[in-house]
Motif scaffolding. Structure first.
Motif, PDB file in Angstrom:
ATOM      1  N   HIS A 213       0.820  -1.207   0.000  1.00 13.01           N
ATOM      2  CA  HIS A 213       0.000   0.000   0.000  1.00 13.01           C
ATOM      3  C   HIS A 213       0.857   1.263   0.000  1.00 13.01           C
ATOM      4  CE1 HIS A 213       0.855  -0.229   4.333  1.00 13.01           C
ATOM      5  NE2 HIS A 213       0.509   1.042   4.402  1.00 13.01           N
ATOM      6  N   VAL A 214       2.056   1.190   0.610  1.00 12.33           N
ATOM      7  CA  VAL A 214       2.979   2.328   0.575  1.00 12.33           C
ATOM      8  C   VAL A 214       3.518   2.511  -0.840  1.00 12.33           C
ATOM      9  CG1 VAL A 214       5.185   3.223   1.418  1.00 12.33           C
ATOM     10  CG2 VAL A 214       3.604   2.087   2.994  1.00 12.33           C
ATOM     11  N   ALA A 215       3.948   1.414  -1.454  1.00 11.38           N
ATOM     12  CA  ALA A 215       4.463   1.489  -2.826  1.00 11.38           C
ATOM     13  C   ALA A 215       3.387   2.007  -3.782  1.00 11.38           C
ATOM     14  CB  ALA A 215       4.953   0.113  -3.267  1.00 11.38           C
ATOM     15  N   ASP A 219       3.824   5.372  -5.949  1.00  8.10           N
ATOM     16  CA  ASP A 219       3.808   5.236  -7.410  1.00  8.10           C
ATOM     17  C   ASP A 219       2.705   6.090  -8.025  1.00  8.10           C
ATOM     18  OD1 ASP A 219       5.907   3.485  -7.277  1.00  8.10           O
ATOM     19  OD2 ASP A 219       4.669   1.665  -7.397  1.00  8.10           O
ATOM     20  N   ARG A 220       1.527   6.096  -7.408  1.00 13.92           N
ATOM     21  CA  ARG A 220       0.440   6.931  -7.941  1.00 13.92           C
ATOM     22  C   ARG A 220       0.789   8.413  -7.871  1.00 13.92           C
ATOM     23  NH1 ARG A 220      -2.765   3.012  -5.237  1.00 13.92           N
ATOM     24  NH2 ARG A 220      -2.976   4.356  -3.391  1.00 13.92           N
ATOM     25  N   GLY A 224       0.965   9.306 -11.486  1.00 15.41           N
ATOM     26  CA  GLY A 224      -0.414   9.716 -11.749  1.00 15.41           C
ATOM     27  C   GLY A 224      -1.278   8.600 -12.278  1.00 15.41           C
ATOM     28  N   GLU A 225      -0.748   7.365 -12.298  1.00 15.26           N
ATOM     29  CA  GLU A 225      -1.495   6.219 -12.803  1.00 15.26           C
ATOM     30  C   GLU A 225      -2.142   5.470 -11.646  1.00 15.26           C
ATOM     31  OE1 GLU A 225       1.303   3.918 -14.959  1.00 15.26           O
ATOM     32  OE2 GLU A 225       1.619   5.426 -16.520  1.00 15.26           O
ATOM     33  N   LEU A 329       0.747  17.803  -3.435  1.00 17.54           N
ATOM     34  CA  LEU A 329       2.171  18.044  -3.240  1.00 17.54           C
ATOM     35  C   LEU A 329       2.826  16.896  -2.486  1.00 17.54           C
ATOM     36  CD1 LEU A 329       2.064  21.823  -2.222  1.00 17.54           C
ATOM     37  CD2 LEU A 329       2.591  20.845  -4.461  1.00 17.54           C
ATOM     38  N   LEU A 330       2.015  16.025  -1.886  1.00 18.65           N
ATOM     39  CA  LEU A 330       2.506  14.875  -1.136  1.00 18.65           C
ATOM     40  C   LEU A 330       1.661  13.661  -1.509  1.00 18.65           C
ATOM     41  CD1 LEU A 330       2.916  16.486   2.432  1.00 18.65           C
ATOM     42  CD2 LEU A 330       4.758  15.887   0.849  1.00 18.65           C
ATOM     43  N   PRO A 331       2.222  12.450  -1.358  1.00 19.93           N
ATOM     44  CA  PRO A 331       1.419  11.250  -1.623  1.00 19.93           C
ATOM     45  C   PRO A 331       0.222  11.180  -0.678  1.00 19.93           C
ATOM     46  CG  PRO A 331       3.766  10.708  -1.490  1.00 19.93           C
ATOM     47  CD  PRO A 331       3.625  12.129  -1.045  1.00 19.93           C
ATOM     48  N   ALA A 332      -0.861  10.565  -1.151  1.00 21.08           N
ATOM     49  CA  ALA A 332      -2.088  10.463  -0.354  1.00 21.08           C
ATOM     50  C   ALA A 332      -1.804   9.748   0.959  1.00 21.08           C
ATOM     51  CB  ALA A 332      -3.156   9.716  -1.147  1.00 21.08           C
TER      52      ALA A 332
END
Length: 383
Positions: A213-215, A219-220, A224-225, A329-332
Motif C-alpha cells: 500500500h505504501v508502494a 507510485d500513484r 499519476g497512474e 504536493l505529497l502522496p495520499a
C-alpha cells in the motif's frame, strides 16, 4: 472581564495565559464546526445516516475537547510532565492491545473500543511523547551523567515499532520529523543526525519495498497512474473554488469524495469559501508554529523550550501534511487537519496538545525574575 486587581486561580490564569494562542485554538475549533456543517451532511446521506449525524458527533466531541484544553492549561510544567507520562503509558498500552484485539479497518489495526467508543490511541500518544522526550533531552542537558538522549532514542524506537506494526506510515513520519527536530535542538553531534537521517531514508525504502500500500501510494503520486480519484477530485474542487469560493452549500466535491469530512475537508473549504479563506486558515496554523517557536527561543528552562517547540511543530507538520495531500504536493495519506477534520480522538488529542502548549507558555513569576536577572546582567556596568 477579569480585573487585574482580583486574586485567585481563574484571575491568575487569565492574566498569565497566552491569549492569542487561546483565541487561535478556539477559532480553529469554531471553523472546524462550521466546515462540518458544510462537508459532513452529504457524506452522512451517502452512507444512509441522518444528514447531521457527523455534525452532532462533532459537537459532542468538541465540548469535552475544549474542557480538556482549558483544564490542562491550568497545570504547572511539572504537572504537565506527570500528566504526559501517564498519558504516554496508557496510550502505548492501548496501541499494543489494538494490535491483538483492535478492529481491523482497511488493513490496519489502530483503534480500540472502550465503553462503546472507538479510540485511536496513537493520537494521544503524540503530544505525550513530545513532552516526555523533551523532559529526557532536558535531563541530559542538566545532568550529563543521566543518559536522557539514549532513553529518548529507546522510547522513539518503541513508538515507531508500534506505529509500523499497525501499520501507520503517516504517523511514523510525523513522529519522526518532530522527534528529529527536538533531537537537533538538544545539540546532538552531527554524526548522530547523519546516522539517524540515513536510518530514516533506509526505513522508508524498506517500507516501499515490503508494504504494497505504501508502494502503491508513492507510485500513484509520481506517475499519476492508478486510482487517484480522491486526490484528483480534491484538486479540481480547489480550482473550482477560485479566490472567493462558490458559496456555502454549493460545493460538489463533498458529494462524491468518501473522506470529504476528514482527510479532504480542506478541499471542501476551498471550493465553497475560496482560496483566500484557505490562505487565512493556513496563516492561523503558521502563526501557531511561529509563536510557539518564539516562546521556545525566549525560554530559559530546557524542558519548556524543547516541549513548546515540539508541540508547536507537531501541529504545524500535521497540518502541512494534510494540506500537501489536498494540493497533490505529497502522496495520499490519511491525516486529519488539526481541530478542523471530523474525528473524536483527533480533536481531543489535539486539544491535549493545545492545553500543554497553553500551560507551558504561561507567564510565571520565576520566568519574569529570570528575564529581569538576565537584563541586569546584560546591562550591568563593568567594575
Amino acid at each position: 472581564m477579569v480585573s487585574r486587581a482580583e486574586r485567585g486561580p481563574l484571575a491568575e490564569w487569565f492574566w498569565t495565559i497566552d491569549r492569542l494562542f487561546l483565541v487561535l485554538f478556539l477559532a480553529l475549533i469554531g471553523i472546524g464546526l462550521m466546515l462540518s456543517f458544510a462537508a459532513s451532511p452529504a457524506v452522512a446521506h451517502r452512507i444512509g445516516l441522518d444528514n447531521f449525524h457527523f455534525v452532532r458527533r462533532q459537537i459532542a466531541f468538541m465540548l469535552p475537547a475544549v474542557a480538556v484544553m482549558l483544564g490542562l492549561s491550568f497545570l504547572s510544567p511539572r504537572q504537565v510532565r506527570r500528566a504526559a507520562i501517564i498519558m504516554l503509558v496508557a496510550a502505548l498500552a492501548m496501541m499494543l492491545l489494538a494490535l491483538f484485539f483492535g478492529a481491523e479497518v482497511k488493513g490496519a489495526r489502530r483503534w480500540v473500543s472502550i465503553a462503546g467508543l472507538s479510540i485511536q490511541p496513537s493520537e494521544f500518544m503524540k503530544p505525550a511523547f513530545v513532552v516526555v522526550c523533551a523532559w529526557l533531552f532536558a535531563e541530559q542537558q542538566r545532568h550529563q551523567e543521566i543518559p536522557g538522549n539514549l532513553f529518548a532514542m529507546i522510547l522513539y524506537g518503541m513508538v515507531v515499532a508500534l506505529l509500523i506494526a499497525q501499520p501507520d506510515l503517516g504517523q511514523t513520519i510525523l513522529t519522526s520529523v518532530v522527534w528529529g527536530s527536538m533531537f537537533f535542538m538538544a545539540g546532538v553531534p552531527w554524526i548522530w543526525i547523519t546516522v539517524l537521517g540515513g536510518l530514516g531514508v533506509g526505513g522508508f525504502a524498506v517500507a516501499y519495498i515490503t508494504l504494497p500500500h505504501v508502494a502503491g501510494r508513492v507510485d500513484r503520486f509520481w506517475t499519476g497512474e492508478g486510482d487517484t480519484f480522491q486526490v484528483d477530485t480534491a484538486r479540481e474542487a480547489i480550482i473550482r473554488g477560485d479566490w472567493f469560493g462558490r458559496g456555502p452549500g454549493e460545493g460538489v466535491v463533498k458529494r462524491i469524495i468518501p473522506d470529504a469530512h476528514t482527510d479532504f475537508i480542506f478541499s471542501v473549504a476551498a471550493e465553497e469559501f475560496g482560496i483566500l479563506f484557505c490562505m487565512a486558515l493556513v496563516a492561523i496554523f503558521g502563526t501557531i508554529v511561529v509563536r510557539g517557536l518564539t516562546h521556545a527561543y525566549r525560554e530559559h528552562d530546557d524542558f519548556n523550550r524543547f516541549a513548546i517547540a515540539g508541540l508547536a511543530l507537531q501541529i504545524g507538520a500535521q497540518s502541512m501534511i494534510n494540506v500537501g495531500v489536498n494540493l497533490q504536493l505529497l502522496p495520499a495519506k490519511g491525516m486529519t487537519l488539526p481541530l478542523i477534520s471530523y474525528g473524536g480522538s483527533s480533536e481531543i488529542a489535539i486539544c491535549c496538545t493545545a492545553g500543554f502548549l497553553l500551560a507551558l507558555t504561561r507567564r510565571r513569576p520565576e520566568s519574569r525574575a529570570q528575564e529581569r536577572g538576565s537584563y541586569r546582567t546584560l546591562y550591568q556596568p563593568a567594575e
